[in-house]
Design an enzyme around this catalytic site. Structure first.
Site, PDB file in Angstrom:
ATOM      1  N   GLU A 488     -44.318  27.181  50.644  1.00 45.36           N
ATOM      2  CA  GLU A 488     -43.989  28.288  51.547  1.00 45.36           C
ATOM      3  C   GLU A 488     -45.194  28.881  52.275  1.00 45.36           C
ATOM      4  O   GLU A 488     -45.346  30.103  52.356  1.00 45.36           O
ATOM      5  CB  GLU A 488     -43.252  29.387  50.778  1.00 45.36           C
ATOM      6  CG  GLU A 488     -42.002  28.855  50.091  1.00 45.36           C
ATOM      7  CD  GLU A 488     -41.195  29.926  49.361  1.00 45.36           C
ATOM      8  OE1 GLU A 488     -41.681  31.059  49.243  1.00 45.36           O
ATOM      9  OE2 GLU A 488     -40.072  29.614  48.939  1.00 45.36           O
ATOM     10  N   ASN A 541     -43.981  22.028  50.246  1.00 48.52           N
ATOM     11  CA  ASN A 541     -42.590  22.457  50.070  1.00 48.52           C
ATOM     12  C   ASN A 541     -42.329  23.756  50.830  1.00 48.52           C
ATOM     13  O   ASN A 541     -43.141  24.676  50.774  1.00 48.52           O
ATOM     14  CB  ASN A 541     -42.379  22.688  48.552  1.00 48.52           C
ATOM     15  CG  ASN A 541     -40.941  22.854  48.143  1.00 48.52           C
ATOM     16  OD1 ASN A 541     -40.081  22.083  48.570  1.00 48.52           O
ATOM     17  ND2 ASN A 541     -40.671  23.851  47.314  1.00 48.52           N
ATOM     18  N   HIS A 583     -32.298  25.872  51.143  1.00 46.82           N
ATOM     19  CA  HIS A 583     -31.508  27.060  50.797  1.00 46.82           C
ATOM     20  C   HIS A 583     -30.686  27.423  52.023  1.00 46.82           C
ATOM     21  O   HIS A 583     -31.143  28.179  52.887  1.00 46.82           O
ATOM     22  CB  HIS A 583     -32.422  28.218  50.383  1.00 46.82           C
ATOM     23  CG  HIS A 583     -33.107  27.966  49.087  1.00 46.82           C
ATOM     24  ND1 HIS A 583     -32.418  27.766  47.913  1.00 46.82           N
ATOM     25  CD2 HIS A 583     -34.417  27.866  48.760  1.00 46.82           C
ATOM     26  CE1 HIS A 583     -33.274  27.563  46.924  1.00 46.82           C
ATOM     27  NE2 HIS A 583     -34.491  27.615  47.418  1.00 46.82           N
ATOM     28  N   GLU A 611     -34.502  22.108  46.719  1.00 45.94           N
ATOM     29  CA  GLU A 611     -33.907  23.320  46.134  1.00 45.94           C
ATOM     30  C   GLU A 611     -32.544  23.594  46.756  1.00 45.94           C
ATOM     31  O   GLU A 611     -32.230  24.723  47.145  1.00 45.94           O
ATOM     32  CB  GLU A 611     -34.829  24.528  46.353  1.00 45.94           C
ATOM     33  CG  GLU A 611     -36.243  24.308  45.858  1.00 45.94           C
ATOM     34  CD  GLU A 611     -37.140  25.524  45.940  1.00 45.94           C
ATOM     35  OE1 GLU A 611     -36.643  26.634  46.204  1.00 45.94           O
ATOM     36  OE2 GLU A 611     -38.357  25.360  45.750  1.00 45.94           O
ATOM     37  N   ASP A 613     -29.022  24.594  47.886  1.00 46.76           N
ATOM     38  CA  ASP A 613     -27.829  25.398  47.600  1.00 46.76           C
ATOM     39  C   ASP A 613     -27.288  25.939  48.921  1.00 46.76           C
ATOM     40  O   ASP A 613     -28.024  26.020  49.895  1.00 46.76           O
ATOM     41  CB  ASP A 613     -28.085  26.501  46.560  1.00 46.76           C
ATOM     42  CG  ASP A 613     -29.156  27.523  46.935  1.00 46.76           C
ATOM     43  OD1 ASP A 613     -29.703  27.459  48.051  1.00 46.76           O
ATOM     44  OD2 ASP A 613     -29.439  28.413  46.101  1.00 46.76           O
TER      45      ASP A 613
HETATM   46  C1  XIL Z   1     -36.601  31.526  42.493  1.00 47.47           C
HETATM   47  C2  XIL Z   1     -35.887  31.428  41.153  1.00 47.47           C
HETATM   48  O1  XIL Z   1     -34.705  30.712  41.347  1.00 47.47           O
HETATM   49  C3  XIL Z   1     -35.596  32.812  40.618  1.00 47.47           C
HETATM   50  O2  XIL Z   1     -35.101  32.721  39.292  1.00 47.47           O
HETATM   51  C4  XIL Z   1     -36.858  33.668  40.617  1.00 47.47           C
HETATM   52  O3  XIL Z   1     -36.542  34.976  40.255  1.00 47.47           O
HETATM   53  C5  XIL Z   1     -37.497  33.660  42.002  1.00 47.47           C
HETATM   54  O4  XIL Z   1     -37.722  32.330  42.402  1.00 47.47           O
HETATM   55  N1  XIL Z   1     -38.185  29.063  46.681  1.00 47.47           N
HETATM   56  C6  XIL Z   1     -38.842  28.541  45.600  1.00 47.47           C
HETATM   57  C7  XIL Z   1     -38.334  28.820  44.231  1.00 47.47           C
HETATM   58  O5  XIL Z   1     -39.766  27.737  45.776  1.00 47.47           O
HETATM   59  O6  XIL Z   1     -39.356  28.837  43.291  1.00 47.47           O
HETATM   60  C8  XIL Z   1     -37.558  30.111  44.179  1.00 47.47           C
HETATM   61  O7  XIL Z   1     -36.991  30.229  42.874  1.00 47.47           O
HETATM   62  C9  XIL Z   1     -36.507  30.132  45.250  1.00 47.47           C
HETATM   63  C10 XIL Z   1     -37.123  30.012  46.609  1.00 47.47           C
END
Ligand code: XIL
Length: 933
Positions: A488, A541, A583, A611, A613
């Site tokens: 990020e 990432n 996401h 990741e 969803d």
């Molecule tokens: C999130 C987790 O899912 C949560 O449990 C935590 O509180 C915060 O982080 N991008 C990422 C992940 O790279 O590490 C994040 O995970 C979601 C967004």
């Protein structure tokens, strides 16, 4: 005929080469008992064995090495898996029952048996070997193994060979399968737990904390009478002095939880400071040393003007971690203070649904394409959660356990929880992706800043960066297959993405080190890996990867860093892969995902979906339509992934089920709170079939008209505005319906002119971000191509009530003018927007939308808009409405307007020419044509 010839040959061989003595006794088995499920001596020709691979299976008689002369001949073998299978279902083997299997057989004396050739019993589809034994020409073999059926993993037992024996033909002369044990009763598997106590609603009326503790240690928790929610009561718990987003009141609740049961959690909250903040009710499972999971029950944005707000939701405790479970309240605003009251935890008595064990395995479906991963915590390595995990995945990412925050204890490395996580994953045969080395979140700030929060000197920060990466990468070694090295680093929707360095997020690492912290990080990690000769892929990432501006900035960054490295290192890659977090939400345009994926793949790196969803619905609930919309996007995504599989290493979902998702409120995963498959699951395992069942109905985009004319931009309503029809800004993107208004649009050869009259109840521009101010936004696509991403001639123009303008992309500000007038809490915005790529023709059309942002106490609470409900207009012009640049407008289309400052009403009459153009786009609905089979 062939079989007969074979038989004759065999008999001849037997007679000639192995006279009499070679007739060997049958495998001795106990007399058949109730526990014997299957006993095959090949007396009948009924075919129960299934051919695997290219093997040929024949039932033969007249064999002289068995008592009854019968056997199964497995020949024409070229691969270890050219074999004979027995299907559990056909034999009646039951899920979770344990069986013993004994296989007797023989290898011809003239068979060419290479050294090291073995006969192997395995379980398919997991390809687990349950026993193996060396075989020799002219000898019998007998192989026994015990196994427990797991229908989610396996459906057959296979009699095969190892690689050395892949060409060896063999006979099976007898098979016996006996039941050894029924599934262990749940109670005996479970460690003994005392029945849960009941938690009485905590009202704080007696002045006690009732076990609430400060999660971060520094927060001040006091029972106070300053506020109260309890009917008839007078006290609440005040939470102050928070310093981090995860700080807040926390209560241990494991003694109130019956493992496996579902509970309804609720708490009332009232915000003290700042004006507005997100507050979340969560539940932690497992202690810090255990690699806990953090489960968000509900999040709400609350304002100081709100009275008490209830946060609530249900959670099924399929795990209680290491007997450490908490209920806690946190806020993404680190300094927010608030009251809580009436905390309750009630068992719902909703039955635990059996996990579906006969579902098609996702990892099996995609085994030839990419790995399937999931984000998990240690509590997922047991019970039903483990079954779901192993049944559908072959890779895991630690959802939190391997982030920089967890790597230290008082500034010293402490990998205990991480090691436990990695070991548990490896023990289950799951590969591990390391997440994450360098990130601006969930990392100790001392890595890049001093105690006062000031950036460290570049050299000091570099030392910390090096120590952190070297130690961590060396510690885990090749127990991980890949690492997210940097996470990020890029800004969202950067206005000038060609300048990737200028598009970087102002993170602590960037501020201390500068833009080369990214390349440095990769080089440090790469050196450790190369020195040890490990094969570990290094990833960059990021999220909002579907945004074409952000994708371009990432592309430019990876390109430059990899080109630099390649020039020095014989063309070798430094960054091996780009992680598209994925996401998404149901308005994400899959075409933009495809574009980004193709763009990244063109760099010659692998792409990981890391990741995934897709949010849909709210408050943990989804309507049927929302379930289908979500499934529809998953199906479209998996078609895209499948089409590009040669570039994709893995697809990792961010959580096993909706209940444990970090975005649990919006049910973003494939399995629901009871771990039952949702439509999204079926969409993923067979996207084509899923999409064939649906018809996509694209609602028409709104069509509006601009009238011809040139107003003065002075914040006053010139008469000419009365010639333009009203565009009502009356659609809302969210549940909250705040400020609304009306717009009118004029055009001439040079410019588009927009007038917006906003009705608001309070004016606010206290937030840092422009888009969180009371403001008006105009969206334009001059070409009206309905492109899914911004190109020249596309722009977003924002003006707040105080006439402060902001633009995306930045370049479009040239020649722009605006004026505002405030009238109480209402305001008026006038804009002049120069055309940049077209000289407009009469009656031509452009893509257009107009939006009103309503801010309350420093955050945007409502968005009203003329056309688009998706909220994607900031990056996707295909969601805009259509505007005709009319030469004249029918009087019937006009509404009177109050002009000038006099307030007189002028009715404008115009010529009659109405151009009606209807174009597809805008709202999208999905309609089910037939039921899912
Ligand atoms: C999130 C987790 O899912 C949560 O449990 C935590 O509180 C915060 O982080 N991008 C990422 C992940 O790279 O590490 C994040 O995970 C979601 C967004």
């Amino acid at each position: 005929m062939r079989k007969l010839t074979r038989l004759v040959v065999l008999m001849l061989v037997a007679v000639l080469i192995f006279p009499s003595k070679l007739v060997t006794p049958l495998l001795v088995v106990d007399a058949e008992s109730e526990t014997t499920i299957f006993h095959e001596t090949f007396d009948s020709e009924e075919m129960v064995f299934l051919q695997s691979g290219g093997a040929s299976l024949s039932y033969l008689s007249g064999l002289d090495f068995t008592e009854n002369g019968h056997g199964l001949y497995v020949d024409r073998r070229m691969n270890d898996y050219d074999a004979a299978d027995l299907a559990f279902a056909q034999l009646g083997l039951e899920d979770r029952h344990t069986y013993s299997v004994t296989v007797a057989g023989y290898v011809d004396v003239d068979e060419d048996v290479p050294a090291g050739a073995e006969i192997v019993l395995s379980l398919v589809d997991s390809y687990t070997w349950i026993n193996n034994l060396e075989i020799n020409a002219g000898e019998q073999f007998e192989l026994t193994a015990e196994f427990t059926v797991d229908l989610l993993m396996d459906e057959k037992i296979r009699i095969q060979s190892n690689e050395n024996g892949k060409n060896v033909s063999f006979y099976v002369t007898e098979v016996v399968i006996e039941e050894v044990g029924a599934p262990a009763a749940e109670a005996s598997v479970e460690e003994e737990r005392k029945p849960a106590k009941q938690l009485e609603t905590i009202t704080f009326e007696d002045g006690e904390l009732h076990g609430f503790e400060a999660r971060g240690g520094n927060e001040l928790l006091t029972v106070t009478d300053e506020a109260n929610y309890t009917p008839g009561g007078s006290s609440a718990l005040k939470v102050e002095s928070r310093q981090q987003d995860w700080n807040g009141p926390s209560l241990r609740i494991e003694q109130f939880i019956d493992k496996g049961s579902e509970y309804h959690l609720s708490v009332w909250v009232k915000l003290i400071d700042p004006g507005s903040a997100e507050i979340t009710l969560s539940s932690q499972i497992g202690s810090g040393d255990f690699g806990a999971s953090y489960n968000n029950i509900q999040t709400k944005t609350v304002s100081v003007d709100d009275n008490w707000i209830k946060l609530e939701g249900t959670y099924r405790y399929s795990s209680v971690g290491d007997e450490y479970v908490t209920l806690y309240i946190e806020s993404s605003s680190p300094n927010a203070s608030f009251y809580i009251d009436d905390v309750s935890l009630i068992k719902t008595n909703t039955d635990l649904l059996e996990i579906q064990r006969n579902l098609t395995s996702i990892s099996e479906v995609y085994k030839d394409y990419f790995m399937i991963g999931n984000a998990v915590s240690t509590s997922d390595f047991a019970g039903d959660r483990l079954t779901l995990l192993k049944g559908h995945h072959n890779l895991v990412t630690a959802e939190n356990a391997m982030k920089p925050d967890s790597a230290y204890n008082n500034r010293h490395f402490d990998f205990n929880a991480e090691d436990m996580f990695v070991q548990m994953a490896l023990d289950e045969g799951l590969a591990v992706h390391g997440h994450v080395l360098v990130w601006h979140q969930q990392s100790p700030e001392w890595l890049w800043a001093d105690d006062a929060g000031e950036s460290l000197a570049r050299e000091d920060a570099l030392v910390n960066l090096r120590t952190h990466i070297e130690t961590t990468v060396a510690h885990f070694g090749d127990s991980v297959i890949s690492w997210d090295v940097v996470n990020e680093a890029m800004n969202d929707n950067p206005p000038n993405p060609e300048d990737w360095q200028g598009s970087l997020r102002q993170s602590g690492w960037l501020q201390a080190i500068g833009p080369d912290y990214i390349e440095e990080s990769f080089r440090i990690a790469k050196d450790v890996i190369d020195q040890n000769g490990w094969d570990i892929k290094l990833y960059y990432n990021d999220y909002n990867d579907d945004n074409q501006q952000k994708a371009e900035a990432i592309y430019q960054m990876v390109k430059e860093i990899n080109e630099n490295y390649a020039a020095e290192n014989d063309g070798e890659l430094l960054i091996d892969g780009i992680g598209m977090q994925g996401h998404y939400n149901i308005n994400t345009n899959p075409e933009n995902v495809r574009l980004s994926l193709e763009k990244f793949a063109s760099l010659g790196v692998e792409v990981g979906v890391t990741e995934l969803d897709v949010t849909s619905g709210s408050d943990g609930e989804q309507t049927e339509e929302e379930l289908n919309q979500q499934a529809y996007l998953y199906a479209r995504l998996f078609q895209i992934y499948r089409d590009n599989h040669e570039h994709i290493s893995r697809i990792t979902f961010w959580g096993l089920d909706d209940g444990s998702s970090w975005r649990s409120d919006q049910s973003p995963l494939l399995f629901d709170r009871n771990m039952q498959a949702k439509p999204a699951y079926y969409a993923v395992i067979n996207p084509d079939e899923f999409l064939a069942d649906f018809e996509v109905i694209e609602a028409d985009a709104r069509l509006g008209k601009a009238a011809y004319g040139t107003p003065e931009i002075d914040g006053k309503i010139d008469d000419i505005w009365g010639e333009a029809p009203v565009l009502p800004i009356d659609r809302y993107q969210g549940a909250w319906h705040g400020a609304s208004g009306e717009a009118r649009v004029l055009w001439d050869e040079e410019n588009l002119y927009v007038l917006v009259e906003v009705n608001d109840s309070e004016l606010d521009k206290t937030a840092e971000d422009d888009d969180q101010h009371d403001s008006v936004e105009v969206f334009i696509e001059e070409s009206k191509q309905k492109s899914t991403f911004y190109q020249d001639g596309d722009g977003q123009y924002r003006v707040n009530f105080d006439n402060e303008a902001s633009f995306s992309p930045e370049g479009i500000s040239e020649g722009f003018e605006s004026a505002t007038t405030i009238d109480g809490t209402n305001y008026l915005v006038e804009m002049k927007i120069p055309f940049t790529t077209i000289t407009p023709e009469a009656n031509s059309e452009i893509g257009f939308d107009i939006q009103i942002n309503d801010a309350v106490n420093g955050s945007r609470e409502s968005v009203a808009i003329w056309n688009d409900l998706s909220g994607m207009g900031f990056q996707d012009p295909s969601v805009f409405g259509n505007l005709t640049l009319a030469t004249s407008v029918d009087q019937s289309e006009l509404t009177p307007i109050e002009t000038g400052s006099s307030g007189s009403t002028t009715l404008i009459v115009s010529l009659i020419i109405a151009a009606i153009v209807i174009t597809a786009g805008g709202l999208t609905l999905y309609h089910k044509k037939r039921r899912n089979q």
